[in-house]
Structures are given as C-alpha cells and as structure tokens.
Design an enzyme around this catalytic site. Structure first.
Site, short mmCIF file in Angstrom:
data_model
loop_
_atom_site.label_atom_id
_atom_site.label_comp_id
_atom_site.label_asym_id
_atom_site.label_seq_id
_atom_site.Cartn_x
_atom_site.Cartn_y
_atom_site.Cartn_z
NE ARG A 1 -3.79 -0.90 0.08
CZ ARG A 1 -4.94 -1.16 0.71
NH1 ARG A 1 -5.02 -2.16 1.56
NH2 ARG A 1 -6.01 -0.42 0.48
CD GLN A 50 -2.09 6.39 -4.06
OE1 GLN A 50 -2.07 7.21 -4.97
NE2 GLN A 50 -2.29 6.73 -2.80
CG ASP A 62 -4.63 -0.81 -3.77
OD1 ASP A 62 -5.05 -1.98 -3.64
OD2 ASP A 62 -4.53 -0.02 -2.81
CB SER A 89 -7.81 0.64 -3.32
OG SER A 89 -7.01 0.60 -2.16
CE1 TYR A 138 -4.48 -4.68 3.12
CE2 TYR A 138 -2.08 -4.47 3.10
CZ TYR A 138 -3.28 -4.65 2.44
OH TYR A 138 -3.27 -4.80 1.08
#
Length: 372
Positions: free
Chosen positions: A119, A124, A127, A130, A230
C-alpha cells in the site's frame, strides 16, 4: 507476445480481466490478444467490441495457452491443465490460499497475486483491493437500502416526518469510507468504528461520527497503528471494550455495514449473536467480511437470512454486481502492473529490485514462493 483472457468460470464471477479499452492498448504495443468468446458478456462487453479493439476471438484452450494469462480469480484444476508450463499468470489469486498456490506452482507457472501489492503511493494505480473495495462499499449501502423497509433520508411531509436512518460502519478502510460517503449522500446519520486512530479524521471529514474506543496502554496504541495500511489483531482487553461500544451503537442502528478484515486471518467477530438479538426489528446487517468467516457469526456466506427479525446479508462479490465498472477498474490495474513485468522489447521479465513485483510474485518456475 500472446496475452490470453479466458472467461471466468467461478460461480457468480461476472468480471473480466481485460476490457476493449485495455485490449486496444495491448494490441497497439505489438501484443497479440487472445480472448475467449463471451468472456466479457456478463460485464456487458460484447465480442464485437473486442474484435474492433484488435483482439482475436478464440476458445478457452487458446486463451489459457497464451504466454501471459490475465484472470480475475485463481484458475481451477481444469484451467490449470490447459496452461503452458513457464507461462505467466496475473490476477487476484489469493496469496493466502496455500492449496491454490501449490496447484499453480505444480502447473509450472510464474504467478503474480495483485492483492499482495504494497500500500504505497507508487502502487496506487494497480491497487486492485482498493479499486474493488470502493465498489463494494458503495454497493453495500444500496443493498442496505434495498433490504431496509424504510427511507434513508429524513423526509417532512403533510402526513408527518420520517426520521433519517441510522447507519453504523465497522471498519473504515476503502470499503468502509465509501460506505460512509454513500450513506451520507442518501441522507443517513452515520457512525463508524476502526482500530486505527488515524481513521477518526477521515471519518469525520466525511460527516460521520467516530466511535472512539480509548487506548489504555502504549501497546494497544502501537498495535492500532497497523502495518502497511492494514489493521492488526488488537489485544483482547481492547476488543472487549470495543465490543461493548459497538453493541450499544448497533442496538440503536437501522443498518450496520461491517467491513473489518485482517490479511491472512479469519475476519474478527464484531457483532455477536447477542447483539443481533438486541437490535431493532427490521434492521439490517451487511457483512462484507463473510468470505473470511464474517464479522457476525450469524451471517451465512452467499445468503440473505433473517435472525431475530434482523436481516443479515452475506452476499459475496459485491464488485461483481457492478461488473462493467468493476472490470474497467480492474483491467486498468492489471495493465499498470504489466508495465512492471514487460520490458521495452515486449518480453516478460522479473525485476527483483522492484518491491511491487517481488511482493506480488507468489510462484516461479514450479515453486511456491509463499512456502519458501
């Protein structure tokens, strides 16, 4: 290079690993794309759109027999039998499923589980957790509105005033934050809980109230910071205090959306059977953690059930209920990851200096690296 996109065979899986948009870009860079007929049908991408993008329509044997196979879910035994040894596989392969990892390794594949990406800011754009959790959080609220027998917003009419629904969100990762935002847009009064202190600011920025569980020790505060974005398992004493506060809020709630997960572990129990028994008649629980055992022991995977006049929604794969958008986002995530394993000459490479590549690599040349 030949890139294969087979049709997903897992029950209820409606997504596809490449859309006409991403196929066009693969073809433009010199790759041959082999897509199984009807692979995108459930996500409303027809074969003609893929052909126009430059793909070759084929059967599952050819799609799975490519140099690089792109999937949404891990392949089953029949799919693995059609794949070439030494081929590359990219998808949401569940890196914590040891049996699946062993099967992929036994097939001689080099495989990347995109859920394992760190992360970080650089990761990003790829990801997948997400991008899919965003959709799950949104859909969870719509499911809550569907199964709840009243209105979400306050409404003043000549016949009287309807009170706004009270929504409690447990776990404020990507799915939880999207659930908060969506519930607020629909006019609900929203509260949320999370173990991480940093979540309070995010929750309040969306207009919700944070259910604050005080820390009594430095150890609790340190664990609550989490690792790599997390949550970590909290001490029993803190969990007991949280359970008491959550139970009180759930008693007053109309809809509870639980999203709490810890990677590689069963979902924590946040809503006890006793709490369900004490909730208002007609209230609803949407358990997004049901695939990992659920945040409520009364939730049933893949089912909508009623217990003590409370509706428990244990439906899985909520992103798949928004298959067109889910596939579009997922396919872009996959495309961005491929930039890290395809060199300028169009060849597959493993750059061990890249932290994203090494984090996602779960099998190589017949070896399960998760057991290494």
């Amino acid at each position: 290079m030949r890139i294969g996109i087979p049709r997903e065979t897992r029950d209820g899986e409606t997504r596809v690993a490449a859309t006409p948009e991403t196929v066009k870009k693969y073809v433009a860079t010199g790759h041959q794309v082999l897509i199984e007929r009807q692979a995108g049908k459930a996500a409303h991408f027809d074969d003609g759109a893929y052909e126009q993008a430059g793909a070759v329509l084929t059967d599952s044997n050819d799609a799975l027999g490519a140099d690089l196979v792109l999937k949404v879910r891990a392949p089953d035994a029949e799919e693995l039998s059609k794949m070439r040894r030494t081929a590359f596989l990219v998808g949401m392969l569940d890196p914590f499923d040891a049996a699946s990892n062993d099967a992929i390794a036994a097939a001689g594949l080099t495989a990347f589980a995109l859920e394992a990406a760190p992360r970080t800011t650089r990761a990003q754009s790829l990801d997948v957790l997400s991008s899919q959790a965003n959709l799950a959080g949104y859909k969870a609220v719509l499911l809550g509105a569907h199964y709840y027998g009243k209105m979400f917003p306050m409404m003043m009419t000549a016949a009287g005033t309807i009170k706004a629904a009270r929504v409690v969100v447990l776990g404020t990762g990507v799915a939880g934050l999207q659930a908060i935002a969506t519930a607020k847009r629909l006019g609900a009064v929203v509260e949320a809980s999370d173990v991480r202190p940093a979540a309070k600011e995010q929750v309040e920025s969306l207009g919700a109230k944070f259910i604050d569980v005080p820390f009594e020790t430095d150890e609790e505060r340190e664990i609550a910071q989490g690792v790599g974005g997390y949550a970590r398992p909290m001490p029993a004493a803190w969990m007991a205090r949280q359970a008491t506060l959550v139970a009180e809020r759930c008693k007053q709630a109309d809809i509870v959306i639980s999203t709490a997960l810890i990677p590689g572990r069963p979902a924590p129990t946040l809503i006890s059977a006793e709490t369900v028994r004490s909730m208002k008649p007609g209230s609803v629980i949407i358990d997004l953690a049901v695939e990992r055992g659920g945040n409520c022991p009364l939730s049933q995977k893949g089912k909508v059930v009623q217990e003590h006049d409370v509706t428990l929604v244990g439906l899985t794969n909520l992103p798949g209920m928004l298959a067109t958008d889910a596939s579009a986002l997922y396919s872009r995530n996959v495309m961005d990851f491929l930039k890290l394993i395809i060199d300028k000459d169009g060849k597959l490479v493993i750059n061990r200096e890249d932290d994203i590549v090494t984090a996602c690599l779960i099998c190589e040349d017949g070896k399960n690296l998760r057991n290494a």
